[in-house]
Structures are given as C-alpha cells and as structure tokens.
Design an enzyme around this catalytic site. Structure first.
Site, short mmCIF file in Angstrom:
data_model
loop_
_atom_site.label_atom_id
_atom_site.label_comp_id
_atom_site.label_asym_id
_atom_site.label_seq_id
_atom_site.Cartn_x
_atom_site.Cartn_y
_atom_site.Cartn_z
N ASN A 211 0.84 -1.20 0.00
CA ASN A 211 0.00 0.00 0.00
C ASN A 211 0.88 1.26 0.00
O ASN A 211 2.10 1.16 -0.11
CB ASN A 211 -0.95 -0.02 1.21
CG ASN A 211 -0.17 -0.09 2.50
OD1 ASN A 211 0.55 0.84 2.85
ND2 ASN A 211 -0.28 -1.20 3.22
N ASP A 283 -4.29 -6.52 5.22
CA ASP A 283 -5.26 -7.36 5.94
C ASP A 283 -5.24 -8.79 5.40
O ASP A 283 -5.59 -9.72 6.11
CB ASP A 283 -6.67 -6.77 5.79
CG ASP A 283 -6.85 -5.55 6.70
OD1 ASP A 283 -6.26 -5.55 7.80
OD2 ASP A 283 -7.55 -4.60 6.29
N LYS A 293 7.90 -17.11 -11.30
CA LYS A 293 7.15 -15.95 -11.79
C LYS A 293 5.88 -16.42 -12.52
O LYS A 293 5.96 -17.32 -13.36
CB LYS A 293 8.05 -15.15 -12.74
CG LYS A 293 7.39 -13.90 -13.26
CD LYS A 293 8.30 -13.15 -14.21
CE LYS A 293 7.56 -11.97 -14.80
NZ LYS A 293 8.29 -11.36 -15.90
N PRO A 311 -2.73 -11.97 10.35
CA PRO A 311 -3.06 -11.71 11.75
C PRO A 311 -3.30 -10.21 11.94
O PRO A 311 -2.70 -9.39 11.24
CB PRO A 311 -1.80 -12.15 12.50
CG PRO A 311 -0.71 -12.05 11.48
CD PRO A 311 -1.34 -12.38 10.15
N ASP A 312 -4.17 -9.85 12.87
CA ASP A 312 -4.30 -8.45 13.23
C ASP A 312 -3.26 -8.18 14.31
O ASP A 312 -3.40 -8.65 15.45
CB ASP A 312 -5.72 -8.13 13.73
CG ASP A 312 -5.91 -6.62 13.88
OD1 ASP A 312 -5.09 -5.98 14.58
OD2 ASP A 312 -6.85 -6.07 13.29
N ILE A 313 -2.20 -7.47 13.94
CA ILE A 313 -1.06 -7.27 14.86
C ILE A 313 -1.50 -6.54 16.12
O ILE A 313 -1.23 -6.96 17.24
CB ILE A 313 0.05 -6.48 14.14
CG1 ILE A 313 0.56 -7.30 12.94
CG2 ILE A 313 1.19 -6.15 15.09
CD1 ILE A 313 1.43 -6.53 11.98
N PHE A 329 -4.23 3.29 15.20
CA PHE A 329 -4.55 4.28 14.18
C PHE A 329 -5.71 3.72 13.36
O PHE A 329 -5.91 2.50 13.33
CB PHE A 329 -3.34 4.52 13.26
CG PHE A 329 -2.48 5.66 13.72
CD1 PHE A 329 -1.86 5.62 14.95
CD2 PHE A 329 -2.30 6.77 12.90
CE1 PHE A 329 -1.07 6.68 15.38
CE2 PHE A 329 -1.51 7.84 13.32
CZ PHE A 329 -0.89 7.79 14.56
N LYS A 343 -13.19 0.19 16.10
CA LYS A 343 -11.85 -0.42 16.21
C LYS A 343 -11.28 -0.24 17.63
O LYS A 343 -10.59 -1.12 18.14
CB LYS A 343 -10.88 0.20 15.18
CG LYS A 343 -11.14 -0.31 13.77
CD LYS A 343 -10.27 0.36 12.71
CE LYS A 343 -10.65 -0.17 11.32
NZ LYS A 343 -10.04 0.53 10.22
N LYS A 347 -10.47 -3.82 19.19
CA LYS A 347 -9.05 -4.16 19.36
C LYS A 347 -8.57 -3.91 20.79
O LYS A 347 -7.38 -4.00 21.07
CB LYS A 347 -8.20 -3.39 18.34
CG LYS A 347 -8.59 -3.70 16.88
CD LYS A 347 -7.59 -3.19 15.86
CE LYS A 347 -8.16 -3.33 14.45
NZ LYS A 347 -7.16 -3.50 13.41
O1 PMT Z 1 3.11 6.21 6.48
P1 PMT Z 1 2.53 7.51 5.96
O2 PMT Z 1 2.72 7.67 4.47
O3 PMT Z 1 3.00 8.70 6.74
O4 PMT Z 1 0.93 7.44 6.17
C1 PMT Z 1 0.40 7.43 7.47
C2 PMT Z 1 -0.82 6.51 7.58
C3 PMT Z 1 -1.95 7.07 6.73
C4 PMT Z 1 -0.47 5.09 7.12
C5 PMT Z 1 -1.20 6.49 9.12
O5 PMT Z 1 -1.54 7.77 9.53
C6 PMT Z 1 -2.36 5.53 9.38
O6 PMT Z 1 -3.51 5.85 9.23
N1 PMT Z 1 -2.03 4.30 9.81
C7 PMT Z 1 -3.01 3.20 10.02
C8 PMT Z 1 -3.19 2.44 8.72
C9 PMT Z 1 -4.13 1.28 8.83
O7 PMT Z 1 -3.77 0.19 8.47
O8 PMT Z 1 -5.31 1.52 9.39
P2 PMT Z 1 -6.49 0.44 9.56
O9 PMT Z 1 -7.69 1.24 9.88
O10 PMT Z 1 -6.55 -0.49 8.39
O11 PMT Z 1 -6.04 -0.41 10.82
C10 PMT Z 1 -6.42 -0.08 12.16
C11 PMT Z 1 -5.26 -0.33 13.10
O12 PMT Z 1 -4.97 -1.73 13.17
C12 PMT Z 1 -3.98 0.36 12.72
O13 PMT Z 1 -3.37 0.79 13.91
C13 PMT Z 1 -3.16 -0.75 12.05
O14 PMT Z 1 -1.75 -0.55 12.25
C14 PMT Z 1 -3.63 -1.98 12.81
N2 PMT Z 1 -3.63 -3.21 12.01
C15 PMT Z 1 -4.43 -3.35 10.92
C16 PMT Z 1 -4.46 -4.56 10.24
C17 PMT Z 1 -3.67 -5.63 10.70
N3 PMT Z 1 -3.66 -6.80 10.06
N4 PMT Z 1 -2.88 -5.46 11.76
C18 PMT Z 1 -2.85 -4.28 12.44
O15 PMT Z 1 -2.11 -4.13 13.42
#
Ligand code: PMT
Length: 407
Positions: A211, A283, A293, A311-313, A329, A343, A347
């Site tokens: 991403n 995800d 390839k 996994p959701d870390i 975040f 969330k 979480k």
């Molecule tokens: O890196 P930059 O270019 O500066 O951009 C910053 C950002 C936009 C990436 C940052 O500000 C941000 O929003 N980060 C969270 C991105 C995200 O994956 O959000 P989410 O809504 O999909 O996930 C929710 C939370 O679960 C996040 O804290 C994420 O780190 C965590 N997560 C999600 C999926 C997963 N499998 N494991 C996780 O730990």
C-alpha cells in the site's frame, strides 16, 4: 528556543570540510551559527569559507584585541545555547579531558555553561587508542555528550571507526539533542514500540501486494517520543526509505507475520510500555505464493489470487500484553468516527487516532496530517481534534494525548 545559538568549534582534521556543510544545514534548520577554529583547523579549511557560509565573523584567536572588544571568549561562551566540537581531534579531546585551556576552543569549553557535544574524528587506530577512549569516557562523566563516529574507509586508507558522520546525519543528531533539551521528559522511563510503513506480501518471486504508506507518520512519532525521553523501537516496513530518527532503534520487516513476531519479541507487558500501531498492514496475504514468476497466458484475460487473512497485529498485541498502553490508528475514507470507535473497542485499545485518507493533502505520503483522537471509555475523556499540521507537529500532540492517559 526559536533560533538556537550553536557555537561550532572546528579542530584540525581532514573532515573539517564537512563542518562547513554542517554549518549551512544548521542555519537552514533555523539555528544561529557562530564558528571558532583552532590553528590546526585553519590548515584544512579557511576561516573565510566559514565566514562566507555563516555570514558571521569566525573566531580563531584567544587573545585577539579586535575580538575582545566585540565577542571575546567569555562572550562567546555565554552566547552559546550549545557548543558542538566537530571534528574533535585527539589533541583537543586530550586537552579538554585534562582541563587545559591553551586556545580559544578549549578556553570557551571551560568557560561555557552550555551543553557541549563532542564529535570525535580521527584515524581509526588513534580513535581506538586506550588513552583517547579513556579521555572520552572522562568527558562523558563530566556531562559532555560524546557522539559515536562513523565507521568505514578513511582518508588515510585505513578502514575503521573514526569518520566524522555525514553533515545531514550530524545535523539531525544535533537538532535531536536540542529538541530533547527543550521538550519536557514526559516519557522518561517508558518503552515505546511503534509499527510504521507498509507491509509487503509476496505473490510470486517478483511481485507483491502492498500500500501507499511511506512511514512518515510513524517516524515523526518516533522522533517525538525520543524527544520526550522514551526508549523507542521502530518496527518498520522494508520499503520505508527514511533515515532512522537519532536515538531510536529500527527493526526492518517485510510481511505482516514478520511484523507481528518482531513486535512480540521486543514487547514487555507492563504499564511503562506503550505500543503505537501506525503501520498500514495488509489485511490479507496470498494463500500460496508461486515459487516461479506467474506467466501471462494468451488464453486468459484475468488472474485470480486466493487471499487469506493476515493476523491483526494490534489486536493480537493488545490481548497478549494487557498491561501495556495500546494506541491504534485508523485509516478511513468515510464515516471515520464510527469506524474508529468500533476499532477502539474491538481491538481493546486505550486510544485511537483516525485520519481521513481520502483527503490527498494528508495521510499517506504527505508531510501533513489531521486527526481525531478517541479514548477508551474508562478515561472519561471526550475526543481531541488535531487540526491539519505537519506530521511532526501532529506527533507531538499525539504524545501529549498518550501522556494524558498514562497511569
Ligand atoms: O506512512 P505515511 O505515508 O506517513 O501514512 C500514514 C498513515 C496514513 C499510514 C497512518 O496515519 C495511518 O492511518 N495508519 C493506520 C493504517 C491502517 O492500516 O489503518 P487500519 O484502519 O486499516 O487499521 C487499524 C489499526 O490496526 C492500525 O493501527 C493498524 O496498524 C492496525 N492493524 C491493521 C491490520 C492488521 N492486520 N494489523 C494491524 O495491526
């Protein structure tokens, strides 16, 4: 400190030319810079160059009638917010460690109450010599900040530790030291682990799913936490091409699975540990990664990849380490408040910061961001809105939000 006053002391060494660039970078970063040079330094680079670069008179003599009327050594010593000796030769280090004051640099070092940063640079055998190491240890005991020189090929042909760090790296280290001095040490004694950047999931040996995350937000938070006195570990995606903030440890990972195991390996379960998940984690991952390839075929217009959940870390960490403070975040494109609140609960978080990534002027890749922070119900706080600002400024505000919920 709006324009920190840096007194840059240059001593004799082949790397003295790098200090000219350092002076420019410090000025560009908003510092006022004055320069003093030893006789040895003047053999390598002229005071005139430094005068032209800083726009200020360069000081070389301890007993100089001209200088005494304006900026004598005592005035220079009082003017400085920080004295940076770079490069610091073995000779100057030896004099400083023994309290000698036989030139302008060593005299100012004794006369100033400002913090002094020593950046040793010399031949690797000289740097490794027990006397030099002993002198540096003694200076550190007396409160001087001694930076570690770089290792690598030296001008004399030797290879080893003793190179003056590159000017941009040195500038970043000095700015961090200044920022630390002006930031309340609200995270002193805290351990902060920050995930940052994008994860990468292989499809075949040449392709992957990922991403747009660049790591800027996570690295800004790391800087803010270092400045507030925390012990910081960054667990960063391997596509993050940003320099590691001075004072933070960096662990590089590829996939979500690697990010999770790395986080688990450095995490501790107590209320002095803070976990901040800024990483954009995939995800889903490819169920079976092709070993060769994947070839384009003429009879197929499409290609179907079977994906399975990663996994959701953050959720895993919050359940495995319930005593730690958990900050999530949320990157959303619509209905941001609802998704963020869901969330926060799902979480099991203490706090979540949501950004609207449909706004191209903030979020992914931008130097700016804007967020709304929500807290777990037990804190009895309403939301905090952080208006659009630089990611460094948002990071500072986020640190304040975290500090506000610490036990
Ligand atoms: O890196 P930059 O270019 O500066 O951009 C910053 C950002 C936009 C990436 C940052 O500000 C941000 O929003 N980060 C969270 C991105 C995200 O994956 O959000 P989410 O809504 O999909 O996930 C929710 C939370 O679960 C996040 O804290 C994420 O780190 C965590 N997560 C999600 C999926 C997963 N499998 N494991 C996780 O730990």
């Amino acid at each position: 400190m709006t324009h920190p006053k840096i007194l840059l002391a240059i001593t004799g060494g082949i790397s003295a030319y790098k200090s000219a660039v350092l002076a420019r970078l410090l000025i560009k970063a908003g510092c006022s810079v004055r320069v003093m040079m030893t006789d040895g330094a003047c053999e390598f680079i002229t005071p005139l160059s430094l005068q032209a670069l800083t726009g200020n008179e360069v000081h070389t003599k301890l007993l100089d009638d001209e200088a005494e009327r304006g900026m004598g050594h005592i005035e220079l010593a009082k003017w400085a917010d920080m004295v940076v000796i770079a490069p610091a030769s073995a000779n100057t280090i030896g004099k400083l460690a023994h309290g000698l004051a036989d030139n302008l640099v060593t005299t100012v070092a004794l006369a100033t109450t400002a913090p002094i940063v020593i950046v040793p640079a010399m031949n690797q055998a000289m740097y490794a010599h027990a006397i030099v190491q002993d002198n540096l240890a003694k200076l550190a005991r007396f409160g001087y900040t001694v930076l570690t020189p770089d290792s690598g090929e030296q001008a004399c042909g030797d290879v080893g530790a003793g190179r003056l760090p590159e000017p941009d790296d040195l500038c970043e280290r000095i700015l961090t030291l200044l920022a630390k001095r002006q930031t309340p040490q609200t995270l002193h004694g805290k351990k902060v682990i920050i995930t940052s950047g994008a994860t990468i999931e292989a499809i075949d040996p040449v392709r992957f799913l990922s991403n747009h995350s660049t790591g800027k937000m996570g690295f800004a938070i790391a800087r803010a936490c270092v400045n507030a006195g925390a012990d910081v570990t960054l667990v960063a995606g391997r596509a993050v091409h940003l320099p590691t903030p001075f004072g933070a440890k960096r662990l590089t990972v590829g996939t979500a699975d690697e990010m999770l195991t790395t986080c688990q390996s450095v995490m501790t379960d107590n209320s002095d540990t803070i976990f901040i998940a800024t990483a954009a984690v995939a995800d889903y991952k490819v169920k079976s990664i092709a070993t060769q390839k994947i070839k384009k075929t003429s009879d197929q217009d499409g290609l179907t990849l079977e994906l399975i959940k990663n996994p959701d870390i953050l959720a895993t960490m919050s359940h495995t380490f319930p005593k730690a403070v958990m900050v999530g975040f949320a990157a959303e494109t619509q209905d941001t408040e609802n998704y963020a609140r869901t969330k926060l609960t799902a979480k099991n978080l203490d706090m979540i910061a949501v950004n609207d990534v449909s706004d191209k002027s903030i979020g992914f890749g931008s130097d700016n961001n804007a967020m709304t922070v929500f807290f777990a119900e037990r804190y009895g706080k309403d939301k905090v809105v952080l208006d659009k600002a630089s990611k460094d400024s948002i990071a500072k505000s986020l640190v304040e939000c975290v500090v506000g919920i610490l036990p």
